[in-house]
Scaffold this active site. Structure first.
Site, short mmCIF file in Angstrom:
data_model
loop_
_atom_site.label_atom_id
_atom_site.label_comp_id
_atom_site.label_asym_id
_atom_site.label_seq_id
_atom_site.Cartn_x
_atom_site.Cartn_y
_atom_site.Cartn_z
N CYS A 10 30.65 -32.56 -19.13
CA CYS A 10 30.07 -32.24 -20.44
C CYS A 10 31.06 -31.55 -21.37
O CYS A 10 31.27 -31.98 -22.51
CB CYS A 10 28.81 -31.40 -20.26
SG CYS A 10 29.01 -29.99 -19.13
N TYR A 11 31.72 -30.50 -20.88
CA TYR A 11 32.75 -29.86 -21.71
C TYR A 11 33.87 -30.83 -22.09
O TYR A 11 34.28 -30.88 -23.26
CB TYR A 11 33.35 -28.66 -20.98
CG TYR A 11 32.52 -27.40 -20.96
CD1 TYR A 11 32.06 -26.81 -22.14
CD2 TYR A 11 32.22 -26.77 -19.76
CE1 TYR A 11 31.31 -25.63 -22.12
CE2 TYR A 11 31.48 -25.59 -19.72
CZ TYR A 11 31.03 -25.04 -20.91
OH TYR A 11 30.30 -23.87 -20.88
#
Length: 359
Positions: free
Chosen positions: A163-164
């Site tokens: 996600c990051y």
């Protein structure tokens, strides 16, 4: 092999992709089921969760009550012959030996970090264990859809991005490839909702620990750093090292990444904006906002969108990029479905047309 040919023998509608979700009792597994239930080209044929085997998924997630879904089962009970695609939503470090044993006819999208790092030594350094399926690493395609679409279309095994890394790479990769920013002075300051830490019980994620506060974690050693650097280095054509600091925010969903970079000699903030607009002008899930408009996590909540804002730094010669995604959708399950659509030659937006839930 087309979808009609592939499924015509089993009595299902001939255009349905038969999908298994491994680890359906976690947040990303449940989010996949939510999205796939609205996908017109998919049928869910198996859901696994060893600890909850034998239960309906609605016993774990009541929002799925009254839906016609298979009961949860153990991994060794799945009929792989009746499956076309497997989504692996299992914990990091557990997927490699499982994928290595899956039948070769299956397409696989792995939402863990087990195949994201192409260099096995780097993987061992950051994840503290030896790679358990090195023979598969070369065929694994890193599934940042907008960047690797052609390779994804031909792949059998997709390593779905973290996600990051999704939120950080989407604004930075085109700028490094176009050489409008410098590669040696990039700082990424990112904030995530608590669901990014998964569903398992952890003292640090208790309400009293998270609520009414904000904290940094994984400072200078977060496992997403080498994943981010791998993608940025490929775009730049040389090794890129970034300063990356994640923070935990008391909200359920969302990631906001503020990336700070130095402009290349002769480049302007306007050049940065034009590169992003040109690269992403036909992308259905990337929105480059108008000047002065700052994206917020609630603008993308529940969607597969990434919104990007571009700002001039207070110090001349610097640019600030603010990007937001829903960590469970574009940062995980939504991007996985987007990759599935590409792999099977479907319209890329199929099943992913949700608008943001706001307020």
């Amino acid at each position: 092999m087309g979808l009609v040919e592939m499924n015509a023998h089993d009595g299902l509608e001939p255009n349905l992709i038969r999908v298994a979700v491994l680890g359906a009792s976690g947040y990303t597994g449940a989010e996949l089921v939510r999205i796939l239930c609205g996908h017109p080209a998919v049928t869910i044929c198996a859901l696994t969760a060893d600890r909850h085997a034998g239960k309906p998924l609605a016993d774990v997630f009541p929002q799925f009550h009254a839906l016609d879904l298979p009961n949860l089962k153990r991994l060794n009970e799945v009929d792989w012959h009746g499956t076309d695609l497997v989504f692996c939503c299992l914990p990091h470090g557990t997927t490699q030996p499982i994928v290595a044993k899956l039948p070769k006819h299956l397409k696989i999208i792995d939402l863990s970090a087990d195949f994201r790092i192409s260099d096995e030594k780097v993987y061992e350094q950051w994840y503290g264990q030896k790679h358990q399926a090195p023979q598969l690493q070369d065929e694994a395609v890193y599934g940042l859809t907008e960047v690797s679409r052609r390779r994804i279309a031909r792949a059998r095994l997709i390593a779905n991005p973290g996600c990051y890394p999704t939120s950080a790479q989407l604004p930075l990769i085109p700028l490094l490839a176009s050489e409008v920013i410098c590669s040696n002075d990039i700082v990424i300051d990112a904030k995530s909702g608590v669901s990014g830490a998964g569903r398992s019980a952890k003292e640090a994620n208790l309400f009293a620990e998270v609520g009414e506060g904000l904290r940094a974690y994984g400072i200078a050693n977060h496992r997403h750093a080498p994943e981010i650097e791998q993608g940025l280095s490929e775009a730049a054509g040389h090794q890129v090292t970034v300063t990356f600091t994640p923070h935990l925010v008391p909200m359920n969903r969302g990631i906001l990444s503020a990336s700070y970079a130095r402009l290349a000699t002769g480049s302007t903030v306007s050049d940065v904006k034009q590169v992003l607009e040109r690269v992403y002008q036909d992308e259905p899930f990337i929105q480059v906002l108008t000047d002065g408009q700052a994206p917020a996590t609630h603008h993308v909540r529940g969607t597969n969108l990434c919104m990007i804002g571009v700002f001039a730094g207070r110090v001349p010669g610097r640019v600030i990029l603010v990007s937001v995604i829903d960590n469970l959708v574009k940062g995980a399950s939504g991007q996985a479905v987007q990759n599935m659509n590409v792999m099977f030659g479907l319209e890329e937006t199929l099943g992913l047309e949700q608008r943001a839930l706001f307020p």
